[in-house]
Design a protein around this motif. Structure first.
Motif, PDB file in Angstrom:
ATOM      1  N   ARG A  20      10.058 -77.728 -37.231  1.00  0.00           N
ATOM      2  CA  ARG A  20      10.759 -76.578 -36.645  1.00  0.00           C
ATOM      3  C   ARG A  20      10.028 -75.274 -36.977  1.00  0.00           C
ATOM      4  NH1 ARG A  20      15.182 -79.629 -38.780  1.00  0.00           N
ATOM      5  NH2 ARG A  20      16.229 -80.783 -37.106  1.00  0.00           N
ATOM      6  N   ILE A  21       9.521 -75.167 -38.197  1.00  0.00           N
ATOM      7  CA  ILE A  21       8.750 -73.971 -38.566  1.00  0.00           C
ATOM      8  C   ILE A  21       7.492 -73.879 -37.710  1.00  0.00           C
ATOM      9  CG2 ILE A  21       7.426 -72.882 -40.410  1.00  0.00           C
ATOM     10  CD1 ILE A  21       9.402 -74.051 -42.403  1.00  0.00           C
ATOM     11  N   TRP A  22       6.799 -75.004 -37.569  1.00  0.00           N
ATOM     12  CA  TRP A  22       5.580 -75.035 -36.760  1.00  0.00           C
ATOM     13  C   TRP A  22       5.872 -74.663 -35.314  1.00  0.00           C
ATOM     14  CZ3 TRP A  22       4.345 -78.554 -32.754  1.00  0.00           C
ATOM     15  CH2 TRP A  22       3.011 -78.528 -32.328  1.00  0.00           C
ATOM     16  N   THR A  23       6.909 -75.244 -34.748  1.00  0.00           N
ATOM     17  CA  THR A  23       7.269 -74.962 -33.357  1.00  0.00           C
ATOM     18  C   THR A  23       7.670 -73.505 -33.180  1.00  0.00           C
ATOM     19  OG1 THR A  23       8.033 -77.247 -33.049  1.00  0.00           O
ATOM     20  CG2 THR A  23       8.784 -75.615 -31.454  1.00  0.00           C
ATOM     21  N   GLY A  24       8.486 -73.008 -34.097  1.00  0.00           N
ATOM     22  CA  GLY A  24       8.920 -71.620 -33.995  1.00  0.00           C
ATOM     23  C   GLY A  24       7.780 -70.627 -34.163  1.00  0.00           C
ATOM     24  N   ALA A  25       6.880 -70.910 -35.108  1.00  0.00           N
ATOM     25  CA  ALA A  25       5.767 -69.996 -35.366  1.00  0.00           C
ATOM     26  C   ALA A  25       4.830 -69.917 -34.168  1.00  0.00           C
ATOM     27  CB  ALA A  25       5.010 -70.432 -36.616  1.00  0.00           C
ATOM     28  N   TRP A  26       4.452 -71.075 -33.643  1.00  0.00           N
ATOM     29  CA  TRP A  26       3.544 -71.073 -32.504  1.00  0.00           C
ATOM     30  C   TRP A  26       4.236 -70.595 -31.235  1.00  0.00           C
ATOM     31  CZ3 TRP A  26      -1.470 -70.979 -32.465  1.00  0.00           C
ATOM     32  CH2 TRP A  26      -2.168 -71.493 -33.570  1.00  0.00           C
ATOM     33  N   GLY A  27       5.500 -70.924 -31.072  1.00  0.00           N
ATOM     34  CA  GLY A  27       6.223 -70.423 -29.911  1.00  0.00           C
ATOM     35  C   GLY A  27       6.320 -68.910 -29.921  1.00  0.00           C
ATOM     36  N   ALA A  28       6.598 -68.343 -31.102  1.00  0.00           N
ATOM     37  CA  ALA A  28       6.669 -66.885 -31.214  1.00  0.00           C
ATOM     38  C   ALA A  28       5.298 -66.253 -30.999  1.00  0.00           C
ATOM     39  CB  ALA A  28       7.216 -66.503 -32.590  1.00  0.00           C
ATOM     40  N   SER A  29       4.262 -66.884 -31.540  1.00  0.00           N
ATOM     41  CA  SER A  29       2.907 -66.332 -31.393  1.00  0.00           C
ATOM     42  C   SER A  29       2.469 -66.291 -29.932  1.00  0.00           C
ATOM     43  CB  SER A  29       1.915 -67.169 -32.208  1.00  0.00           C
ATOM     44  OG  SER A  29       2.253 -67.157 -33.575  1.00  0.00           O
ATOM     45  N   TYR A  30       2.661 -67.398 -29.229  1.00  0.00           N
ATOM     46  CA  TYR A  30       2.285 -67.433 -27.819  1.00  0.00           C
ATOM     47  C   TYR A  30       3.151 -66.489 -26.983  1.00  0.00           C
ATOM     48  CZ  TYR A  30      -1.090 -71.277 -28.001  1.00  0.00           C
ATOM     49  OH  TYR A  30      -2.218 -72.047 -28.234  1.00  0.00           O
ATOM     50  N   SER A  31       4.423 -66.363 -27.359  1.00  0.00           N
ATOM     51  CA  SER A  31       5.306 -65.451 -26.622  1.00  0.00           C
ATOM     52  C   SER A  31       4.860 -64.010 -26.787  1.00  0.00           C
ATOM     53  CB  SER A  31       6.751 -65.617 -27.104  1.00  0.00           C
ATOM     54  OG  SER A  31       7.222 -66.929 -26.852  1.00  0.00           O
ATOM     55  N   VAL A  32       4.487 -63.642 -28.017  1.00  0.00           N
ATOM     56  CA  VAL A  32       4.006 -62.281 -28.271  1.00  0.00           C
ATOM     57  C   VAL A  32       2.718 -62.005 -27.487  1.00  0.00           C
ATOM     58  CG1 VAL A  32       3.032 -60.765 -30.039  1.00  0.00           C
ATOM     59  CG2 VAL A  32       5.125 -62.040 -30.513  1.00  0.00           C
TER      60      VAL A  32
ATOM     61  N   HIS B  40       1.781 -71.801 -43.118  1.00  0.00           N
ATOM     62  CA  HIS B  40       2.581 -70.870 -42.316  1.00  0.00           C
ATOM     63  C   HIS B  40       1.660 -70.174 -41.331  1.00  0.00           C
ATOM     64  CE1 HIS B  40       5.637 -67.976 -41.163  1.00  0.00           C
ATOM     65  NE2 HIS B  40       4.788 -66.995 -41.421  1.00  0.00           N
ATOM     66  N   VAL B  41       2.101 -70.080 -40.103  1.00  0.00           N
ATOM     67  CA  VAL B  41       1.335 -69.400 -39.067  1.00  0.00           C
ATOM     68  C   VAL B  41       2.121 -68.186 -38.616  1.00  0.00           C
ATOM     69  CG1 VAL B  41       0.280 -69.569 -36.786  1.00  0.00           C
ATOM     70  CG2 VAL B  41       0.315 -71.558 -38.302  1.00  0.00           C
ATOM     71  N   GLY B  42       1.463 -67.042 -38.582  1.00  0.00           N
ATOM     72  CA  GLY B  42       2.125 -65.819 -38.150  1.00  0.00           C
ATOM     73  C   GLY B  42       1.221 -64.995 -37.258  1.00  0.00           C
ATOM     74  N   VAL B  43       1.770 -63.947 -36.710  1.00  0.00           N
ATOM     75  CA  VAL B  43       1.029 -63.049 -35.828  1.00  0.00           C
ATOM     76  C   VAL B  43       0.593 -61.824 -36.623  1.00  0.00           C
ATOM     77  CG1 VAL B  43       1.107 -61.683 -33.723  1.00  0.00           C
ATOM     78  CG2 VAL B  43       2.367 -63.826 -33.863  1.00  0.00           C
ATOM     79  N   ALA B  44      -0.690 -61.529 -36.573  1.00  0.00           N
ATOM     80  CA  ALA B  44      -1.230 -60.338 -37.235  1.00  0.00           C
ATOM     81  C   ALA B  44      -1.563 -59.307 -36.156  1.00  0.00           C
ATOM     82  CB  ALA B  44      -2.479 -60.696 -38.036  1.00  0.00           C
ATOM     83  N   MET B  45      -0.957 -58.135 -36.244  1.00  0.00           N
ATOM     84  CA  MET B  45      -1.135 -57.108 -35.227  1.00  0.00           C
ATOM     85  C   MET B  45      -1.720 -55.849 -35.863  1.00  0.00           C
ATOM     86  SD  MET B  45       2.354 -57.539 -32.964  1.00  0.00           S
ATOM     87  CE  MET B  45       1.620 -56.583 -31.645  1.00  0.00           C
ATOM     88  N   ALA B  46      -2.669 -55.269 -35.194  1.00  0.00           N
ATOM     89  CA  ALA B  46      -3.300 -54.025 -35.622  1.00  0.00           C
ATOM     90  C   ALA B  46      -3.404 -53.112 -34.404  1.00  0.00           C
ATOM     91  CB  ALA B  46      -4.674 -54.297 -36.234  1.00  0.00           C
TER      92      ALA B  46
END
Length: 259
Positions: free
Chosen positions: A72-84, A241-247
């Protein structure tokens, strides 16, 4: 009358022994249950058959529960990343000249494909863990062999789902999808440099998603078949953990590994 009296005097009745008979009758089912052993599943070692059914079920249930949490963490992290990435590129497109907007729109379509893949082919362990929890909740007492067999089937199904998710078929689909995305930019908009960048970026993100997919069910199935459910051996702890890094000038992914 004289004969009956003489028999009673010759063979006295053992009253305490008679009182133990009801207790023995109560203990016999327990003794029979203590010797209950369920069949060994296909591909498993004979050591599995020596384990108590309740212990086998607890092993499967606990490992599926933990693997489902990671899935669930993997799915949520990648789903959020691709959505962003999808929403971000759609939002940025109008800020650029019309000739360059196609890069962002096609890139957004490529990112949306990642979300679609997660929704279309979810890891089975997320559903299988809930199914097994509900099944075990209806068996508060002794574990029936039919229940254990269903738990073993769910473990195999979850492991197979993870294996397919990291197979060469998925890797090939990732390559084909991103090559087609690049060809759209090149053939229809004559944006070949952008096409190469979009295809390569999409392929790398897809590979990263595949490589970080949890494999806990596969590891649990291997350990279970080897009869390690009671060995006390623990698998090496591994978390990520996979997250989105934004600059201000770029957007990327951040991967954290813990051993």
């Amino acid at each position: 009358m004289g004969t009956r009296s003489s028999l009673q005097k010759g063979r006295p009745v053992n009253v305490p022994a008679l009182r133990l008979l009801p207790l023995l009758c109560l203990l016999l089912p327990c003794l029979a249950h203590a010797q209950l052993r369920c069949p060994v599943p296909e591909g498993a070692s004979a050591a599995v058959g020596a384990l108590e059914p309740s212990q086998r079920l607890a092993f499967i249930q606990s490992h599926l529960h933990e693997d489902a949490r990671r899935a669930r963490i993997w799915t949520g992290a990648w789903g959020a990343s691709y959505s962003v990435l999808t929403v971000g590129q759609l939002a940025l497109a109008p800020l650029f000249p019309p000739a360059e907007q196609a890069d962002f729109y096609v890139g957004a379509i490529s990112s949306a494909g990642g979300v679609a893949a997660l929704l279309a082919v979810p890891l089975a362990v997320m559903e299988d863990s809930l199914t097994l929890d509900a099944l075990a909740a209806r068996q508060p007492g002794s574990v029936d062999c039919a229940v254990l067999a269903e738990a073993e089937r769910l473990l195999v199904r979850s492991a197979r789902s993870e294996e397919e998710g990291r197979s060469w078929v998925m890797r090939g689909a990732n390559v084909i999808y991103n090559v087609l995305t690049g060809l759209v930019l090149g053939l229809f908009f004559d944006r070949w440099p952008s096409a190469a960048i979009t295809a390569a970026t999409g392929w790398l993100l897809g590979e990263a998603m595949i490589l970080t997919q949890p494999t806990g069910a596969q590891d649990a199935l291997r350990a279970y078949r080897e009869g390690k459910a009671l060995s006390g051996e623990r698998q090496a702890a591994f978390d990520w953990h996979v997250g989105v890094a934004m600059a201000p000038h770029h957007v990327g992914l951040q991967l954290q590994l813990a051993f």
